[in-house]
Design an enzyme around this catalytic site. Structure first.
Site, PDB file in Angstrom:
ATOM      1  CG  ASP A  93      -2.083   0.923   1.159  1.00  0.00           C
ATOM      2  OD1 ASP A  93      -3.373   0.559   0.942  1.00  0.00           O
ATOM      3  OD2 ASP A  93      -1.938   2.258   1.198  1.00  0.00           O
ATOM      4  CB  ILE A  94       0.708   4.203  -2.240  1.00  0.00           C
ATOM      5  CG1 ILE A  94       2.060   5.281  -2.600  1.00  0.00           C
ATOM      6  CG2 ILE A  94      -0.576   4.869  -1.809  1.00  0.00           C
ATOM      7  CD1 ILE A  94       1.631   5.788  -4.153  1.00  0.00           C
ATOM      8  CG  ASN A 153     -12.050  -0.659   3.631  1.00  0.00           C
ATOM      9  OD1 ASN A 153     -12.503  -1.305   4.556  1.00  0.00           O
ATOM     10  ND2 ASN A 153     -10.997  -0.104   3.366  1.00  0.00           N
ATOM     11  CB  VAL A 203      -9.041   2.051  -4.752  1.00  0.00           C
ATOM     12  CG1 VAL A 203      -8.730   1.533  -6.369  1.00  0.00           C
ATOM     13  CG2 VAL A 203      -8.126   3.279  -4.571  1.00  0.00           C
ATOM     14  CG  HIS A 206      -8.296  -3.117  -2.476  1.00  0.00           C
ATOM     15  ND1 HIS A 206      -9.328  -2.353  -3.283  1.00  0.00           N
ATOM     16  CD2 HIS A 206      -8.355  -2.432  -1.233  1.00  0.00           C
ATOM     17  CE1 HIS A 206      -9.756  -1.198  -2.391  1.00  0.00           C
ATOM     18  NE2 HIS A 206      -9.126  -1.307  -1.271  1.00  0.00           N
TER      19      HIS A 206
HETATM   20  P1  5GP Z   1      -9.675   1.291   0.172  1.00  0.00           P
HETATM   21  O1  5GP Z   1     -10.004   2.262   0.986  1.00  0.00           O
HETATM   22  O2  5GP Z   1     -10.339   1.436  -1.432  1.00  0.00           O
HETATM   23  O3  5GP Z   1     -10.244   0.032   0.794  1.00  0.00           O
HETATM   24  O4  5GP Z   1      -8.156   1.126  -0.061  1.00  0.00           O
HETATM   25  C1  5GP Z   1      -7.611   1.799  -0.998  1.00  0.00           C
HETATM   26  C2  5GP Z   1      -5.826   1.517  -0.689  1.00  0.00           C
HETATM   27  O5  5GP Z   1      -4.992   1.871  -1.885  1.00  0.00           O
HETATM   28  C3  5GP Z   1      -5.690   2.687   0.410  1.00  0.00           C
HETATM   29  O6  5GP Z   1      -4.965   2.169   1.489  1.00  0.00           O
HETATM   30  C4  5GP Z   1      -4.688   3.616  -0.544  1.00  0.00           C
HETATM   31  O7  5GP Z   1      -3.407   3.942   0.452  1.00  0.00           O
HETATM   32  C5  5GP Z   1      -4.089   2.958  -1.661  1.00  0.00           C
HETATM   33  N1  5GP Z   1      -3.680   3.289  -2.849  1.00  0.00           N
HETATM   34  C6  5GP Z   1      -4.261   4.049  -3.503  1.00  0.00           C
HETATM   35  N2  5GP Z   1      -3.620   4.611  -4.503  1.00  0.00           N
HETATM   36  C7  5GP Z   1      -2.595   3.971  -4.584  1.00  0.00           C
HETATM   37  C8  5GP Z   1      -1.479   3.674  -5.486  1.00  0.00           C
HETATM   38  O8  5GP Z   1      -1.555   4.337  -6.618  1.00  0.00           O
HETATM   39  N3  5GP Z   1      -0.593   2.689  -5.262  1.00  0.00           N
HETATM   40  C9  5GP Z   1      -0.609   1.951  -4.383  1.00  0.00           C
HETATM   41  N4  5GP Z   1       0.445   1.011  -3.953  1.00  0.00           N
HETATM   42  N5  5GP Z   1      -1.758   1.941  -2.958  1.00  0.00           N
HETATM   43  C10 5GP Z   1      -2.449   2.874  -3.504  1.00  0.00           C
END
Ligand code: 5GP
Ligand code: ZN
Length: 113
Positions: free
Chosen positions: A30-31, A87, A96, A100
């Site tokens: 995760d970034i 989520n 996103v 995932h």
């Molecule tokens: P969500 O809130 O959708 O469950 O989690 C999305 C996750 O994707 C977040 O923890 C966020 O930090 C990660 N994320 C968003 N954009 C990127 C990216 O460009 N690269 C990586 N490696 N992680 C990302």
């Protein structure tokens, strides 16, 4: 999906720290990690949310889950413990919209929100 950031990571168009890849899924850091270990496991197929897989994706979802456990072992958190979560949609905190699994560990995690 041409405008999906995780499809672009899966396709190699956007760089990521990929730790596992096969024909149906990839895993990458995760970034913005919430813990020392924070890995995202995604299907290569664009499925927007956990509402979208059908019976034909049940095997894939199971393999993503067992892959999470294997990565936890590789990262040294299998015994100390970790959390795997999805989520789903805005109330679930999804940002996103490409399905995932979050694999989070390496510190004591608080109670679920
Ligand atoms: P969500 O809130 O959708 O469950 O989690 C999305 C996750 O994707 C977040 O923890 C966020 O930090 C990660 N994320 C968003 N954009 C990127 C990216 O460009 N690269 C990586 N490696 N992680 C990302
Ligand atoms: Zn996608």
């Amino acid at each position: 999906m041409s405008d999906c950031i995780f499809c672009k990571i899966a396709g190699g168009e956007i760089p990521a720290k990929v730790s596992y890849r096969d024909e149906e899924m990839i895993a990458f850091d995760d970034i913005s990690p919430k813990a020392p270990v924070h890995v995202l496991i995604i299907p290569r197929e664009h499925l927007a949310t956990l509402n979208d897989p059908g019976p034909e994706q049940e095997g894939l979802l199971g393999r993503m889950m067992t892959r999470a456990a294997l990565i936890a072992k590789e990262r040294g958190v299998a015994e100390s413990g970790y959390r795997v979560l999805v989520n789903c949609n805005p109330d679930g905190g999804q940002e996103v919209f490409h399905l995932h699994l979050h694999l989070i560990g390496g510190r004591k995690l608080g109670p679920m929100a």
